[in-house]
Design a protein around this motif. Structure first.
Motif, PDB file in Angstrom:
ATOM      1  N   LEU A  21      45.214  38.356  65.007  1.00 56.76           N
ATOM      2  CA  LEU A  21      46.287  38.600  64.044  1.00 56.76           C
ATOM      3  C   LEU A  21      47.546  39.084  64.752  1.00 56.76           C
ATOM      4  N   GLU A  22      48.668  38.505  64.386  1.00 62.10           N
ATOM      5  CA  GLU A  22      49.968  39.021  64.807  1.00 62.10           C
ATOM      6  C   GLU A  22      50.489  39.812  63.614  1.00 62.10           C
ATOM      7  N   GLN A  23      50.705  41.119  63.813  1.00 61.96           N
ATOM      8  CA  GLN A  23      51.068  41.988  62.706  1.00 61.96           C
ATOM      9  C   GLN A  23      52.446  42.606  62.886  1.00 61.96           C
ATOM     10  N   ALA A  24      53.106  42.833  61.770  1.00 65.71           N
ATOM     11  CA  ALA A  24      54.371  43.553  61.739  1.00 65.71           C
ATOM     12  C   ALA A  24      54.088  45.041  61.914  1.00 65.71           C
ATOM     13  N   PRO A  25      55.104  45.848  62.220  1.00 70.22           N
ATOM     14  CA  PRO A  25      54.896  47.294  62.372  1.00 70.22           C
ATOM     15  C   PRO A  25      54.239  47.956  61.160  1.00 70.22           C
ATOM     16  N   ASP A  26      54.455  47.395  59.957  1.00 72.95           N
ATOM     17  CA  ASP A  26      53.836  47.983  58.762  1.00 72.95           C
ATOM     18  C   ASP A  26      52.385  47.528  58.561  1.00 72.95           C
ATOM     19  N   GLY A  27      51.878  46.690  59.464  1.00 69.96           N
ATOM     20  CA  GLY A  27      50.497  46.230  59.391  1.00 69.96           C
ATOM     21  C   GLY A  27      50.305  44.915  58.664  1.00 69.96           C
ATOM     22  N   SER A  28      51.348  44.383  58.066  1.00 71.84           N
ATOM     23  CA  SER A  28      51.212  43.106  57.370  1.00 71.84           C
ATOM     24  C   SER A  28      51.043  41.970  58.386  1.00 71.84           C
ATOM     25  N   VAL A  29      50.346  40.929  57.985  1.00 73.34           N
ATOM     26  CA  VAL A  29      50.085  39.803  58.870  1.00 73.34           C
ATOM     27  C   VAL A  29      51.303  38.883  58.927  1.00 73.34           C
ATOM     28  N   VAL A  30      51.806  38.678  60.129  1.00 69.12           N
ATOM     29  CA  VAL A  30      52.935  37.789  60.369  1.00 69.12           C
ATOM     30  C   VAL A  30      52.425  36.378  60.653  1.00 69.12           C
ATOM     31  N   ALA A  31      51.334  36.303  61.426  1.00 71.04           N
ATOM     32  CA  ALA A  31      50.762  35.003  61.780  1.00 71.04           C
ATOM     33  C   ALA A  31      49.320  35.172  62.239  1.00 71.04           C
ATOM     34  N   TYR A  32      48.593  34.084  62.144  1.00 71.49           N
ATOM     35  CA  TYR A  32      47.241  33.989  62.687  1.00 71.49           C
ATOM     36  C   TYR A  32      47.339  33.153  63.956  1.00 71.49           C
ATOM     37  N   LEU A  33      46.709  33.624  65.020  1.00 67.65           N
ATOM     38  CA  LEU A  33      46.653  32.859  66.265  1.00 67.65           C
ATOM     39  C   LEU A  33      45.249  32.279  66.362  1.00 67.65           C
ATOM     40  N   VAL A  34      45.163  30.989  66.592  1.00 69.02           N
ATOM     41  CA  VAL A  34      43.882  30.303  66.558  1.00 69.02           C
ATOM     42  C   VAL A  34      43.650  29.576  67.877  1.00 69.02           C
ATOM     43  N   ALA A  35      42.499  29.846  68.494  1.00 66.33           N
ATOM     44  CA  ALA A  35      42.072  29.068  69.656  1.00 66.33           C
ATOM     45  C   ALA A  35      41.472  27.778  69.113  1.00 66.33           C
ATOM     46  N   ASP A  36      42.239  26.719  69.163  1.00 64.73           N
ATOM     47  CA  ASP A  36      41.864  25.406  68.632  1.00 64.73           C
ATOM     48  C   ASP A  36      41.145  24.646  69.751  1.00 64.73           C
ATOM     49  N   ALA A  37      39.852  24.924  69.900  1.00 62.44           N
ATOM     50  CA  ALA A  37      39.087  24.551  71.082  1.00 62.44           C
ATOM     51  C   ALA A  37      39.136  23.067  71.444  1.00 62.44           C
ATOM     52  N   PHE A  38      38.807  22.193  70.519  1.00 59.67           N
ATOM     53  CA  PHE A  38      38.691  20.781  70.871  1.00 59.67           C
ATOM     54  C   PHE A  38      40.040  20.062  70.910  1.00 59.67           C
ATOM     55  N   ASN A  39      41.110  20.751  70.513  1.00 61.64           N
ATOM     56  CA  ASN A  39      42.459  20.233  70.731  1.00 61.64           C
ATOM     57  C   ASN A  39      43.087  20.860  71.973  1.00 61.64           C
ATOM     58  N   HIS A  40      42.356  21.774  72.622  1.00 60.71           N
ATOM     59  CA  HIS A  40      42.782  22.389  73.886  1.00 60.71           C
ATOM     60  C   HIS A  40      44.157  23.043  73.763  1.00 60.71           C
ATOM     61  N   ARG A  41      44.310  23.860  72.709  1.00 60.21           N
ATOM     62  CA  ARG A  41      45.594  24.510  72.465  1.00 60.21           C
ATOM     63  C   ARG A  41      45.386  25.810  71.706  1.00 60.21           C
ATOM     64  N   VAL A  42      46.422  26.635  71.674  1.00 63.06           N
ATOM     65  CA  VAL A  42      46.460  27.837  70.839  1.00 63.06           C
ATOM     66  C   VAL A  42      47.551  27.613  69.808  1.00 63.06           C
ATOM     67  N   GLN A  43      47.207  27.817  68.543  1.00 62.58           N
ATOM     68  CA  GLN A  43      48.115  27.581  67.429  1.00 62.58           C
ATOM     69  C   GLN A  43      48.545  28.906  66.797  1.00 62.58           C
ATOM     70  N   ARG A  44      49.810  29.003  66.425  1.00 58.47           N
ATOM     71  CA  ARG A  44      50.341  30.140  65.672  1.00 58.47           C
ATOM     72  C   ARG A  44      50.608  29.642  64.261  1.00 58.47           C
ATOM     73  N   CYS A  45      49.921  30.250  63.295  1.00 59.73           N
ATOM     74  CA  CYS A  45      49.972  29.785  61.913  1.00 59.73           C
ATOM     75  C   CYS A  45      50.472  30.918  61.019  1.00 59.73           C
ATOM     76  N   ALA A  46      51.677  30.769  60.496  1.00 59.44           N
ATOM     77  CA  ALA A  46      52.254  31.772  59.607  1.00 59.44           C
ATOM     78  C   ALA A  46      51.706  31.569  58.197  1.00 59.44           C
ATOM     79  N   PRO A  47      51.320  32.653  57.504  1.00 55.23           N
ATOM     80  CA  PRO A  47      50.768  32.513  56.151  1.00 55.23           C
ATOM     81  C   PRO A  47      51.700  31.777  55.192  1.00 55.23           C
ATOM     82  N   ALA A  48      52.997  31.922  55.378  1.00 55.06           N
ATOM     83  CA  ALA A  48      53.965  31.314  54.465  1.00 55.06           C
ATOM     84  C   ALA A  48      54.152  29.815  54.702  1.00 55.06           C
ATOM     85  N   ASP A  49      53.581  29.274  55.792  1.00 55.72           N
ATOM     86  CA  ASP A  49      53.801  27.867  56.138  1.00 55.72           C
ATOM     87  C   ASP A  49      52.794  26.910  55.509  1.00 55.72           C
ATOM     88  N   GLY A  50      51.964  27.370  54.612  1.00 55.80           N
ATOM     89  CA  GLY A  50      51.052  26.496  53.892  1.00 55.80           C
ATOM     90  C   GLY A  50      50.030  25.777  54.747  1.00 55.80           C
TER      91      GLY A  50
END
Length: 127
Positions: A21-50
């Motif tokens: 979890l990437e969190q703001a100073p107030d503890g709210s979630v700014v983004a989820y970071l995902v180890a996307d194993a079979f795509n060989h990448r790390v993804q940053r997924c913001a909750p507001a981006d659907g």
């Protein structure tokens, strides 16, 4: 993140194995970071981006170059003194290494542990 079937589009994941979890100073979630194993990448997924994500580490297919991964299993955040994200740290399982990937480096990473093949020496990881 994901939820649109298996694939490599911005709104798809292929066997995600780790999340942080990437969190703001107030503890709210700014983004989820995902180890996307079979795509060989790390993804940053913001909750507001659907469910759509941005590649923040690798995204250049399987390999052992600085901008490639081999099945990343885990991901964590390294914070700067001011609280901003200094690096996305990923565990690159098939390359037997740990790499911080600075957001400003366009997906390039630096090996800080391992990266010397599979083994049980002090500079190696088995998996």
């Amino acid at each position: 993140a994901g939820g649109n079937g298996q694939g490599d589009a911005a709104n798809q994941l292929y066997k995600p194995w780790g999340v942080a979890l990437e969190q703001a100073p107030d503890g709210s979630v700014v983004a989820y970071l995902v180890a996307d194993a079979f795509n060989h990448r790390v993804q940053r997924c913001a909750p507001a981006d659907g469910g759509s994500c941005t590649t923040v580490a690798s995204g250049n297919g399987y390999g052992d170059a600085a901008n490639q991964h081999g099945f990343p299993w885990g991901v964590a955040l390294e914070k700067a003194v001011d609280g901003s994200v200094a690096a996305y740290v990923e565990v690159d399982s098939n390359n037997h290494r740990v790499q911080p990937c600075a957001p400003a480096d366009g997906g390039n990473c630096t090996t800080v542990a391992g990266g010397n093949g599979q083994g049980d020496a002090a500079n190696q990881f088995y998996y």
